[in-house]
Write a protein that holds these residues in place. Structure first.
Motif, PDB file in Angstrom:
ATOM      1  N   ASP A   1      -6.263   1.540  -1.035  1.00  0.00           N
ATOM      2  CA  ASP A   1      -5.226   2.512  -1.363  1.00  0.00           C
ATOM      3  C   ASP A   1      -5.118   3.543  -0.238  1.00  0.00           C
ATOM      4  OD1 ASP A   1      -7.430   4.141  -1.681  1.00  0.00           O
ATOM      5  OD2 ASP A   1      -7.264   4.290  -3.860  1.00  0.00           O
ATOM      6  N   TYR A   2      -4.277   4.537  -0.462  1.00  0.00           N
ATOM      7  CA  TYR A   2      -4.046   5.599   0.529  1.00  0.00           C
ATOM      8  C   TYR A   2      -5.353   6.227   0.992  1.00  0.00           C
ATOM      9  CZ  TYR A   2      -2.728  10.427   1.850  1.00  0.00           C
ATOM     10  OH  TYR A   2      -2.597  11.635   2.475  1.00  0.00           O
TER      11      TYR A   2
ATOM     12  N   ILE B   1       0.833  -1.206   0.000  1.00  0.00           N
ATOM     13  CA  ILE B   1       0.000   0.000   0.000  1.00  0.00           C
ATOM     14  C   ILE B   1       0.865   1.252   0.000  1.00  0.00           C
ATOM     15  CG2 ILE B   1      -1.716   1.302   1.321  1.00  0.00           C
ATOM     16  CD1 ILE B   1      -2.919  -1.302   2.220  1.00  0.00           C
ATOM     17  N   ARG B   2       1.974   1.232   0.709  1.00  0.00           N
ATOM     18  CA  ARG B   2       2.863   2.394   0.733  1.00  0.00           C
ATOM     19  C   ARG B   2       3.434   2.665  -0.656  1.00  0.00           C
ATOM     20  NH1 ARG B   2       4.311   4.310   5.484  1.00  0.00           N
ATOM     21  NH2 ARG B   2       6.224   5.158   4.598  1.00  0.00           N
ATOM     22  N   LEU B   3       3.781   1.620  -1.381  1.00  0.00           N
ATOM     23  CA  LEU B   3       4.308   1.798  -2.727  1.00  0.00           C
ATOM     24  C   LEU B   3       3.237   2.320  -3.681  1.00  0.00           C
ATOM     25  CD1 LEU B   3       6.545  -1.399  -3.113  1.00  0.00           C
ATOM     26  CD2 LEU B   3       7.312   0.975  -2.873  1.00  0.00           C
ATOM     27  N   SER B   4       2.010   1.833  -3.495  1.00  0.00           N
ATOM     28  CA  SER B   4       0.923   2.312  -4.365  1.00  0.00           C
ATOM     29  C   SER B   4       0.640   3.788  -4.115  1.00  0.00           C
ATOM     30  CB  SER B   4      -0.342   1.483  -4.148  1.00  0.00           C
ATOM     31  OG  SER B   4      -0.915   1.751  -2.883  1.00  0.00           O
TER      32      SER B   4
ATOM     33  N   TRP C   1      -7.051  16.543  -0.757  1.00  0.00           N
ATOM     34  CA  TRP C   1      -7.903  16.873  -1.904  1.00  0.00           C
ATOM     35  C   TRP C   1      -7.525  16.110  -3.161  1.00  0.00           C
ATOM     36  CZ3 TRP C   1      -8.004  22.851  -0.833  1.00  0.00           C
ATOM     37  CH2 TRP C   1      -8.888  23.077   0.229  1.00  0.00           C
ATOM     38  N   ALA C   2      -6.314  15.587  -3.213  1.00  0.00           N
ATOM     39  CA  ALA C   2      -5.931  14.739  -4.345  1.00  0.00           C
ATOM     40  C   ALA C   2      -6.523  13.342  -4.206  1.00  0.00           C
ATOM     41  CB  ALA C   2      -4.413  14.653  -4.455  1.00  0.00           C
ATOM     42  N   SER C   3      -7.096  13.056  -3.046  1.00  0.00           N
ATOM     43  CA  SER C   3      -7.712  11.744  -2.777  1.00  0.00           C
ATOM     44  C   SER C   3      -9.155  11.973  -2.342  1.00  0.00           C
ATOM     45  CB  SER C   3      -6.932  11.009  -1.681  1.00  0.00           C
ATOM     46  OG  SER C   3      -5.564  10.924  -2.002  1.00  0.00           O
ATOM     47  N   PRO C   4     -10.072  12.202  -3.291  1.00  0.00           N
ATOM     48  CA  PRO C   4     -11.444  12.618  -2.961  1.00  0.00           C
ATOM     49  C   PRO C   4     -12.210  11.658  -2.066  1.00  0.00           C
ATOM     50  CG  PRO C   4     -10.991  12.918  -5.306  1.00  0.00           C
ATOM     51  CD  PRO C   4      -9.841  12.150  -4.751  1.00  0.00           C
ATOM     52  N   VAL C   5     -11.840  10.374  -2.087  1.00  0.00           N
ATOM     53  CA  VAL C   5     -12.571   9.378  -1.293  1.00  0.00           C
ATOM     54  C   VAL C   5     -12.554   9.737   0.188  1.00  0.00           C
ATOM     55  CG1 VAL C   5     -12.587   6.947  -0.574  1.00  0.00           C
ATOM     56  CG2 VAL C   5     -12.204   7.539  -2.972  1.00  0.00           C
ATOM     57  N   ILE C   6     -11.484  10.351   0.664  1.00  0.00           N
ATOM     58  CA  ILE C   6     -11.382  10.711   2.078  1.00  0.00           C
ATOM     59  C   ILE C   6     -12.522  11.644   2.459  1.00  0.00           C
ATOM     60  CG2 ILE C   6      -9.965  11.870   3.818  1.00  0.00           C
ATOM     61  CD1 ILE C   6      -7.496  10.986   2.243  1.00  0.00           C
ATOM     62  N   MET C   7     -12.719  12.688   1.671  1.00  0.00           N
ATOM     63  CA  MET C   7     -13.760  13.659   1.986  1.00  0.00           C
ATOM     64  C   MET C   7     -15.150  13.079   1.758  1.00  0.00           C
ATOM     65  SD  MET C   7     -13.513  17.656   1.161  1.00  0.00           S
ATOM     66  CE  MET C   7     -14.553  18.832   2.027  1.00  0.00           C
TER      67      MET C   7
ATOM     68  N   THR D   1       1.800   6.328   9.399  1.00  0.00           N
ATOM     69  CA  THR D   1       1.878   6.760  10.789  1.00  0.00           C
ATOM     70  C   THR D   1       0.737   7.693  11.163  1.00  0.00           C
ATOM     71  OG1 THR D   1       4.289   6.614  10.637  1.00  0.00           O
ATOM     72  CG2 THR D   1       3.381   7.799  12.517  1.00  0.00           C
ATOM     73  N   ILE D   2       0.431   8.663  10.297  1.00  0.00           N
ATOM     74  CA  ILE D   2      -0.633   9.621  10.604  1.00  0.00           C
ATOM     75  C   ILE D   2      -1.981   8.915  10.667  1.00  0.00           C
ATOM     76  CG2 ILE D   2      -1.867  11.657   9.725  1.00  0.00           C
ATOM     77  CD1 ILE D   2       0.847  12.609   8.627  1.00  0.00           C
ATOM     78  N   ALA D   3      -2.174   7.904   9.830  1.00  0.00           N
ATOM     79  CA  ALA D   3      -3.423   7.136   9.871  1.00  0.00           C
ATOM     80  C   ALA D   3      -3.555   6.381  11.185  1.00  0.00           C
ATOM     81  CB  ALA D   3      -3.487   6.158   8.694  1.00  0.00           C
ATOM     82  N   ILE D   4      -2.473   5.806  11.665  1.00  0.00           N
ATOM     83  CA  ILE D   4      -2.508   5.060  12.931  1.00  0.00           C
ATOM     84  C   ILE D   4      -2.790   6.008  14.094  1.00  0.00           C
ATOM     85  CG2 ILE D   4      -1.142   3.659  14.533  1.00  0.00           C
ATOM     86  CD1 ILE D   4       0.329   2.554  12.060  1.00  0.00           C
ATOM     87  N   VAL D   5      -2.111   7.152  14.108  1.00  0.00           N
ATOM     88  CA  VAL D   5      -2.363   8.135  15.165  1.00  0.00           C
ATOM     89  C   VAL D   5      -3.805   8.632  15.082  1.00  0.00           C
ATOM     90  CG1 VAL D   5      -1.707  10.396  16.090  1.00  0.00           C
ATOM     91  CG2 VAL D   5       0.058   8.827  15.261  1.00  0.00           C
TER      92      VAL D   5
END
Length: 427
Positions: free
Chosen positions: A169-170, A153-156, A386-392, A214-218
């Protein structure tokens, strides 16, 4: 009453849309056979359907004006004022990269808002089931691949490595982090299939941990912690706990114990990516020297320096050649366009939160809304989203897990008439 065929079509479209968002095989094959423009076209096709044909308005709308005002100023400043921009050319039109990202983000936001405001109880139940099933499938597939290739996943996320079908993905990883407070609230809804919901939550947490962002885990720990804290029913106990936690945190940092604790934690964690980040973070705190994974700390400091320099209207009007960090949505937005533009964006976010709070059923569910907001703000402060719209999109959709739709007057009247007719027939 809507025709059953219309309801079934809505369900089919929502299923395809969620698969488009969460299952990487959908966008992968669209890109392979049509190209990247096919993904953008699909975004707008879904948006048009949700605007013109989907469901019907069952509640008040989410006010979109702050978003459109924000977008107007944002596009002008990033496309026409800013000079140190990275250009992406499509159909011979040069777009600033950040503006290009908005071309995909905006239709997804509009689609998500329409789904939230136009879904009745049957559709909300359908969306919940689809979300749970797809998240479970993605989590299982991701865990299986990460056991074999921990870097997958990190490489993707860096656009390297092989393609693995159904792997998160991310964006999906961070979307899971934002959804977790809602899933915790849903876990206590009723006793039916509680074990299955608990299993899916556990799979999500394992998946996020193994992805090693790391930020996702935190963010995951922060979201779950905030949700559990807000769920303490005794206000006095909650206040005592908060004060005790703050005192402990200050002592923990001032005494230097945090360095020892972080190093011990790094030794215990079997994931090399996470343990390496912890070691380098401690070294950065001690020496101020960057490691391979701590360079973004300096970027955050640079962004904050720009904010202090021109906080109200940002740096672009003063210096069009200002360089932004590219590692924080919130800090970059304030440093480039200022607090006034950021306030418009936050107003739209607050409109979403206020909407979900209004239609949440219980205090526990309201707590999930607040916890999810905290996680969303945390993630967007320390990462670009914003480059990853799925998050929002998942942030907007998450509230569907914690409230039921309210019938309009017309629907309520129709329901009463239906019940009366059935009563007469039975007599």
């Amino acid at each position: 009453m809507r025709k059953r065929s219309s309801v079934m079509l809505d369900k089919a479209v929502v299923l395809c849309w969620l698969a488009f968002l969460l299952l990487n095989i959908v966008t992968e094959y669209i890109t392979r056979f049509v190209g990247g423009v096919g993904v953008i076209v699909a975004n707008y096709v879904f948006m048009v359907y949700f605007l013109l044909a989907y469901g019907k308005i069952t509640r008040k709308k989410i006010a979109m004006l702050p978003l459109f005002l924000f977008l107007f100023i944002y596009v002008i400043e990033y496309q026409f004022v800013w000079q140190s921009r990275e250009i992406y050319t499509s159909f011979n039109v040069p777009f600033t990269l950040q503006v290009w990202h908005m071309i995909s983000l905006v239709p997804m936001i509009i689609s998500a808002v329409q789904v939230v405001t136009r879904s009745d109880e049957e559709m909300i139940t359908w969306i919940r089931r689809c979300l749970w099933i797809m998240i479970a499938v993605v989590s299982i597939a991701s865990i299986g691949i990460l056991v074999v290739n921990p870097e997958a996943i990190r490489l993707s996320a860096a656009y390297r490595g092989d393609f693995y079908p159904l792997v998160a993905d991310y964006a999906v990883i961070y979307g899971m982090v934002i959804l977790l407070p809602y899933f915790f609230a849903s876990f206590g809804e009723n006793k039916h299939y509680r074990w299955l919901r608990g299993l899916i939550i556990a799979l999500m947490m394992v998946c996020v941990f193994m992805a090693a962002f790391t930020i996702a885990i935190v963010g995951m720990v922060l979201g779950i912690g905030c949700y559990l804290f807000l769920n303490l029913k005794n206000a006095t106990l909650r206040n005592v706990f908060l004060v005790a936690f703050i005192v402990f945190l200050v002592f923990f940092i001032q005494s230097g114990l945090y360095e020892m604790a972080l190093l011990e934690l790094a030794d215990l964690i079997p994931n090399d990516n996470i343990s390496t980040r912890i070691y380098e973070t401690v070294y950065y705190m001690q020496s101020g020297e960057e490691g391979q994974t701590t360079g973004r700390f300096d970027l955050y400091r640079e962004a904050w320096g720009l904010i202090v320099k021109h906080p109200i209207i940002g740096n672009f009007p003063w210096n069009p050649h200002t360089k932004i960090t590219g590692h924080s949505t919130n800090l970059d937005l304030i440093s480039s366009c200022g607090l006034i533009v950021f306030a418009l964006y936050l107003k739209f976010i607050w409109n979403i939160v206020k909407y979900h709070l209004k239609y949440s059923v219980s205090q526990s569910e309201k707590n999930a809304v607040v916890a999810s907001l905290i996680v969303f703000l945390f993630v967007s402060t320390f990462n670009p989203i914003w480059a990853s719209p799925v998050i929002m999109v998942l942030f907007i959709l998450g509230g569907l897990s914690v409230y039921r739709p309210m019938l309009t007057q017309a629907e309520s009247g129709a329901s009463v008439k239906k019940e009366a007719k059935l009563y007469v027939r039975r007599r």
